[in-house]
Design a protein around this motif. Structure first.
Motif, PDB file in Angstrom:
ATOM      1  N   GLN A  38       0.836  -1.207   0.000  1.00 19.47           N
ATOM      2  CA  GLN A  38       0.000   0.000   0.000  1.00 19.47           C
ATOM      3  C   GLN A  38       0.870   1.256   0.000  1.00 19.47           C
ATOM      4  O   GLN A  38       0.636   2.186  -0.782  1.00 19.47           O
ATOM      5  N   LEU A  39       1.887   1.294   0.850  1.00 24.16           N
ATOM      6  CA  LEU A  39       2.755   2.466   0.928  1.00 24.16           C
ATOM      7  C   LEU A  39       3.587   2.631  -0.340  1.00 24.16           C
ATOM      8  O   LEU A  39       3.852   3.764  -0.754  1.00 24.16           O
ATOM      9  N   ALA A  40       3.977   1.531  -0.961  1.00 22.60           N
ATOM     10  CA  ALA A  40       4.718   1.614  -2.228  1.00 22.60           C
ATOM     11  C   ALA A  40       3.849   2.284  -3.289  1.00 22.60           C
ATOM     12  O   ALA A  40       4.306   3.164  -4.023  1.00 22.60           O
ATOM     13  N   ARG A  41       2.584   1.909  -3.347  1.00 22.95           N
ATOM     14  CA  ARG A  41       1.664   2.484  -4.332  1.00 22.95           C
ATOM     15  C   ARG A  41       1.362   3.957  -4.027  1.00 22.95           C
ATOM     16  O   ARG A  41       1.338   4.793  -4.935  1.00 22.95           O
ATOM     17  N   GLU A  42       1.136   4.263  -2.765  1.00 19.42           N
ATOM     18  CA  GLU A  42       0.837   5.652  -2.389  1.00 19.42           C
ATOM     19  C   GLU A  42       2.024   6.563  -2.683  1.00 19.42           C
ATOM     20  O   GLU A  42       1.851   7.663  -3.217  1.00 19.42           O
ATOM     21  N   ASN A  55       6.801   6.909 -14.732  1.00 14.52           N
ATOM     22  CA  ASN A  55       5.818   6.050 -15.399  1.00 14.52           C
ATOM     23  C   ASN A  55       6.451   4.881 -16.142  1.00 14.52           C
ATOM     24  O   ASN A  55       5.753   3.982 -16.593  1.00 14.52           O
ATOM     25  N   LYS A  56       7.763   4.851 -16.249  1.00 19.43           N
ATOM     26  CA  LYS A  56       8.469   3.688 -16.814  1.00 19.43           C
ATOM     27  C   LYS A  56       8.515   2.531 -15.822  1.00 19.43           C
ATOM     28  O   LYS A  56       8.829   1.410 -16.181  1.00 19.43           O
ATOM     29  N   PHE A  57       8.213   2.836 -14.568  1.00 13.73           N
ATOM     30  CA  PHE A  57       8.206   1.847 -13.495  1.00 13.73           C
ATOM     31  C   PHE A  57       6.758   1.554 -13.146  1.00 13.73           C
ATOM     32  O   PHE A  57       5.976   2.472 -12.912  1.00 13.73           O
ATOM     33  N   ARG A  58       6.412   0.278 -13.095  1.00 13.16           N
ATOM     34  CA  ARG A  58       5.024  -0.103 -12.813  1.00 13.16           C
ATOM     35  C   ARG A  58       4.977  -1.191 -11.744  1.00 13.16           C
ATOM     36  O   ARG A  58       5.734  -2.148 -11.804  1.00 13.16           O
ATOM     37  N   LEU A  59       4.068  -1.010 -10.802  1.00 18.33           N
ATOM     38  CA  LEU A  59       3.795  -2.036  -9.803  1.00 18.33           C
ATOM     39  C   LEU A  59       2.534  -2.761 -10.230  1.00 18.33           C
ATOM     40  O   LEU A  59       1.488  -2.140 -10.383  1.00 18.33           O
ATOM     41  N   ASN A  60       2.628  -4.077 -10.415  1.00 14.50           N
ATOM     42  CA  ASN A  60       1.417  -4.795 -10.794  1.00 14.50           C
ATOM     43  C   ASN A  60       0.644  -5.214  -9.552  1.00 14.50           C
ATOM     44  O   ASN A  60       1.042  -4.913  -8.428  1.00 14.50           O
ATOM     45  N   GLU A  61      -0.457  -5.898  -9.742  1.00 11.03           N
ATOM     46  CA  GLU A  61      -1.364  -6.228  -8.642  1.00 11.03           C
ATOM     47  C   GLU A  61      -0.713  -7.063  -7.543  1.00 11.03           C
ATOM     48  O   GLU A  61      -1.071  -6.941  -6.380  1.00 11.03           O
ATOM     49  N   ASP A  62       0.238  -7.929  -7.895  1.00 11.19           N
ATOM     50  CA  ASP A  62       0.870  -8.759  -6.867  1.00 11.19           C
ATOM     51  C   ASP A  62       2.193  -8.172  -6.365  1.00 11.19           C
ATOM     52  O   ASP A  62       3.014  -8.869  -5.780  1.00 11.19           O
ATOM     53  N   GLY A  63       2.373  -6.867  -6.582  1.00  7.62           N
ATOM     54  CA  GLY A  63       3.525  -6.180  -6.016  1.00  7.62           C
ATOM     55  C   GLY A  63       4.825  -6.334  -6.775  1.00  7.62           C
ATOM     56  O   GLY A  63       5.877  -5.937  -6.285  1.00  7.62           O
ATOM     57  N   GLN A  64       4.769  -6.889  -7.965  1.00  4.14           N
ATOM     58  CA  GLN A  64       5.977  -7.033  -8.774  1.00  4.14           C
ATOM     59  C   GLN A  64       6.248  -5.735  -9.529  1.00  4.14           C
ATOM     60  O   GLN A  64       5.322  -5.085 -10.003  1.00  4.14           O
ATOM     61  N   LEU A  65       7.508  -5.380  -9.636  1.00  6.57           N
ATOM     62  CA  LEU A  65       7.905  -4.157 -10.330  1.00  6.57           C
ATOM     63  C   LEU A  65       8.367  -4.499 -11.734  1.00  6.57           C
ATOM     64  O   LEU A  65       9.223  -5.361 -11.922  1.00  6.57           O
ATOM     65  N   THR A  66       7.795  -3.820 -12.711  1.00  8.43           N
ATOM     66  CA  THR A  66       8.272  -3.945 -14.082  1.00  8.43           C
ATOM     67  C   THR A  66       8.812  -2.589 -14.514  1.00  8.43           C
ATOM     68  O   THR A  66       8.317  -1.544 -14.078  1.00  8.43           O
ATOM     69  N   ILE A  67       9.822  -2.639 -15.353  1.00  7.81           N
ATOM     70  CA  ILE A  67      10.461  -1.427 -15.838  1.00  7.81           C
ATOM     71  C   ILE A  67      10.454  -1.495 -17.354  1.00  7.81           C
ATOM     72  O   ILE A  67      10.913  -2.478 -17.932  1.00  7.81           O
ATOM     73  N   GLU A  68       9.907  -0.455 -17.993  1.00  6.74           N
ATOM     74  CA  GLU A  68       9.725  -0.456 -19.447  1.00  6.74           C
ATOM     75  C   GLU A  68      11.018  -0.468 -20.238  1.00  6.74           C
ATOM     76  O   GLU A  68      11.005  -0.814 -21.407  1.00  6.74           O
ATOM     77  N   THR A  69      12.103  -0.043 -19.647  1.00  6.90           N
ATOM     78  CA  THR A  69      13.348   0.075 -20.382  1.00  6.90           C
ATOM     79  C   THR A  69      14.473  -0.605 -19.620  1.00  6.90           C
ATOM     80  O   THR A  69      14.439  -0.673 -18.400  1.00  6.90           O
TER      81      THR A  69
END
Length: 132
Positions: A38-42, A55-69
């Motif tokens: 929750q705090l990571a998203r906030e 915005n190149k960094f995304r947290l998905n529903e299960d808390g995994q971080l994806t990076i577009e580049t």
């Protein structure tokens, strides 16, 4: 003349993923997994308003971080570092007595991979700024 600006090229997207998970593990240790996510998203939403590179960094529903580049620019690294600083601030708001947070301790397991990362410089500089 020597350039004193940190070079983000020394750090990869994979390193940033590992740094994020080290911070999340730290926050989970002082709160709980749900609160850490929750705090990571906030904190992400707070910083995204000021750093569009985030915005190149995304947290998905299960808390995994994806990076577009895979190529991390200085601006990407700055946005990420400010986000991690804000993440820690959010924890400090609810957990009295944490004291000064040292990112090198949080990421100690990564010391061989990122010994002189510019992330640490940006993280410290971000401590002087406020985002609300």
């Amino acid at each position: 003349m020597e350039n004193s600006t940190p070079d983000a090229g020394l750090i990869s997207a994979e390193h940033l993923r590992k740094i994020f998970f080290a911070f999340r593990d730290y926050v989970t240790g002082v709160t709980d997994p749900h609160k850490a996510d929750q705090l990571a998203r906030e904190s992400y939403q707070t910083i995204l308003r000021f750093f569009r590179n985030l915005n190149k960094f995304r947290l998905n529903e299960d808390g995994q971080l994806t990076i577009e580049t895979e190529e991390i620019s200085d601006n990407d690294l700055l946005a990420f570092s400010v986000w991690m600083q804000q993440y820690i601030r959010e924890v400090q708001k609810i957990m009295i007595g944490l004291g000064e947070i040292q990112p090198e301790k949080i990421t100690a397991a990564l010391a061989q991979e990122i010994p002189d990362s510019p992330f640490f410089d940006y993280f410290r500089e971000a401590a002087e700024l406020t985002y609300e």
